[in-house]
Each structure stands twice: as structure tokens, then as C-alpha cells.
Design a protein around this motif. Structure first.
Motif, mmCIF file in Angstrom:
data_model
loop_
_atom_site.group_PDB
_atom_site.id
_atom_site.type_symbol
_atom_site.label_atom_id
_atom_site.label_comp_id
_atom_site.label_asym_id
_atom_site.label_seq_id
_atom_site.Cartn_x
_atom_site.Cartn_y
_atom_site.Cartn_z
ATOM 1 N N GLN A 1 58.939 -4.776 30.385
ATOM 2 C CA GLN A 1 60.142 -5.182 31.113
ATOM 3 C C GLN A 1 59.799 -6.231 32.171
ATOM 4 O O GLN A 1 60.531 -7.208 32.349
ATOM 5 C CB GLN A 1 60.821 -3.973 31.750
ATOM 6 N N HIS A 2 58.686 -6.056 32.848
ATOM 7 C CA HIS A 2 58.281 -7.035 33.865
ATOM 8 C C HIS A 2 57.963 -8.385 33.212
ATOM 9 O O HIS A 2 58.367 -9.436 33.732
ATOM 10 C CB HIS A 2 57.073 -6.528 34.652
ATOM 11 N N ASN B 1 59.167 -9.530 30.397
ATOM 12 C CA ASN B 1 60.432 -10.121 29.957
ATOM 13 C C ASN B 1 61.185 -10.742 31.123
ATOM 14 O O ASN B 1 61.758 -11.823 31.003
ATOM 15 C CB ASN B 1 61.297 -9.074 29.245
ATOM 16 N N TRP B 2 61.194 -10.060 32.265
ATOM 17 C CA TRP B 2 61.840 -10.603 33.461
ATOM 18 C C TRP B 2 61.162 -11.901 33.890
ATOM 19 O O TRP B 2 61.819 -12.892 34.192
ATOM 20 C CB TRP B 2 61.792 -9.571 34.586
ATOM 21 N N LYS B 3 59.841 -11.899 33.902
ATOM 22 C CA LYS B 3 59.090 -13.085 34.328
ATOM 23 C C LYS B 3 59.358 -14.260 33.383
ATOM 24 O O LYS B 3 59.553 -15.396 33.828
ATOM 25 C CB LYS B 3 57.596 -12.743 34.356
ATOM 26 N N LYS C 1 62.021 -14.707 31.593
ATOM 27 C CA LYS C 1 63.401 -15.130 31.850
ATOM 28 C C LYS C 1 63.458 -16.043 33.079
ATOM 29 O O LYS C 1 64.171 -17.039 33.093
ATOM 30 C CB LYS C 1 64.289 -13.899 32.059
ATOM 31 N N MET C 2 62.697 -15.702 34.111
ATOM 32 C CA MET C 2 62.656 -16.551 35.303
ATOM 33 C C MET C 2 62.141 -17.958 34.960
ATOM 34 O O MET C 2 62.679 -18.955 35.434
ATOM 35 C CB MET C 2 61.770 -15.923 36.385
ATOM 36 N N GLU D 1 64.843 -19.868 33.076
ATOM 37 C CA GLU D 1 65.951 -20.269 33.941
ATOM 38 C C GLU D 1 65.499 -21.234 35.030
ATOM 39 O O GLU D 1 66.296 -21.628 35.889
ATOM 40 C CB GLU D 1 66.600 -19.036 34.565
ATOM 41 N N ASP E 1 57.237 -0.350 31.123
ATOM 42 C CA ASP E 1 57.443 -0.989 32.426
ATOM 43 C C ASP E 1 56.810 -2.379 32.455
ATOM 44 O O ASP E 1 57.407 -3.336 32.953
ATOM 45 C CB ASP E 1 56.859 -0.132 33.556
#
Length: 117
Positions: free
Chosen positions: A103-104, A106-108, A110-111, A114, A100
Motif C-alpha cells: 500500500q505504501h 502504491n501510494w508513493k 501515485k504521488m 501526480e 502495508d
């Protein structure tokens, strides 16, 4: 095998090996005529098991309890199995928490990539 060889093989310090022997995790380590430890294949199997369990964050107390039961023989089979089941469940829970968190992260990342931070 001498302590230096075992230490290198398992990437465990000689002090840690001595400590494990002192507290009873590693038992019956023979010594040569000069009193130098000469680990057997059985000792090495025990060390491999300890290293695996420590990598899974099994506590020294948990390992000590398991090894005590092991010395008592077949009558403790169920209790030893339960220790391993409990430790597996704990490890699976930790792995889920780590997944978990990954995943967080990786999301951060990615933000940031982008420009959406």
C-alpha cells in the motif's frame, strides 16, 4: 520416481532433496537394485508439504521438529497442531506487513504519477 523426475516435478534441486533426506525431513526413500533413489507417492506427498511450508518461511528447524513429532504418532497430535498454528500466525503477520508495504509503494507511485513527489 527418480530424483531427476522429483526435482523437476517440485522444482527443487537434487542436492536439496538429498539434504532433506540427510537431515530426516524425507524418510524411508527406497532405492533400486543399483542404489538409485526411487521416491514413492508418500515421499512425494512429504516433499509437497515441505515445499509448501518452506514457501511460508517455516524454518528447517521447525519442519524438523514437526517431522520428529509426526514419526512419534498420534500422541503428538496437539503439539503438531500447535506448530502449524504458530506458523500460520507468523505467516499472517508477515502478510500484513507485506500488504502495508505494498500500500505504501502504491501510494508513493501515485504521488510520482501526480507530480507530487
Amino acid at each position: 520416481m527418480k530424483i531427476k523426475d522429483v526435482s523437476e516435478k517440485f522444482q527443487i534441486s537434487p542436492d536439496t532433496l538429498r539434504y532433506y533426506e540427510k537431515i530426516g525431513l524425507i524418510q524411508d526413500v527406497p532405492r533400486d537394485k543399483n542404489g538409485i533413489r526411487d521416491y514413492t507417492e508418500e515421499n512425494c506427498h512429504t516433499i509437497s508439504f515441505i515445499k509448501c511450508m518452506r514457501a511460508a518461511s517455516v524454518s528447517i528447524d521447525g519442519l524438523s521438529r514437526y517431522m520428529e513429532l509426526l514419526q512419534q504418532g498420534d500422541a503428538t497430535h496437539a503439539a503438531r497442531r500447535q506448530i502449524l498454528v504458530d506458523e500460520r500466525n507468523h505467516l499472517e503477520s508477515r502478510m500484513k506487513d507485506m500488504q502495508d508495504a505494498l500500500q505504501h509503494l502504491n501510494w508513493k507511485i501515485k504521488m510520482y504519477d501526480e507530480g507530487k513527489f
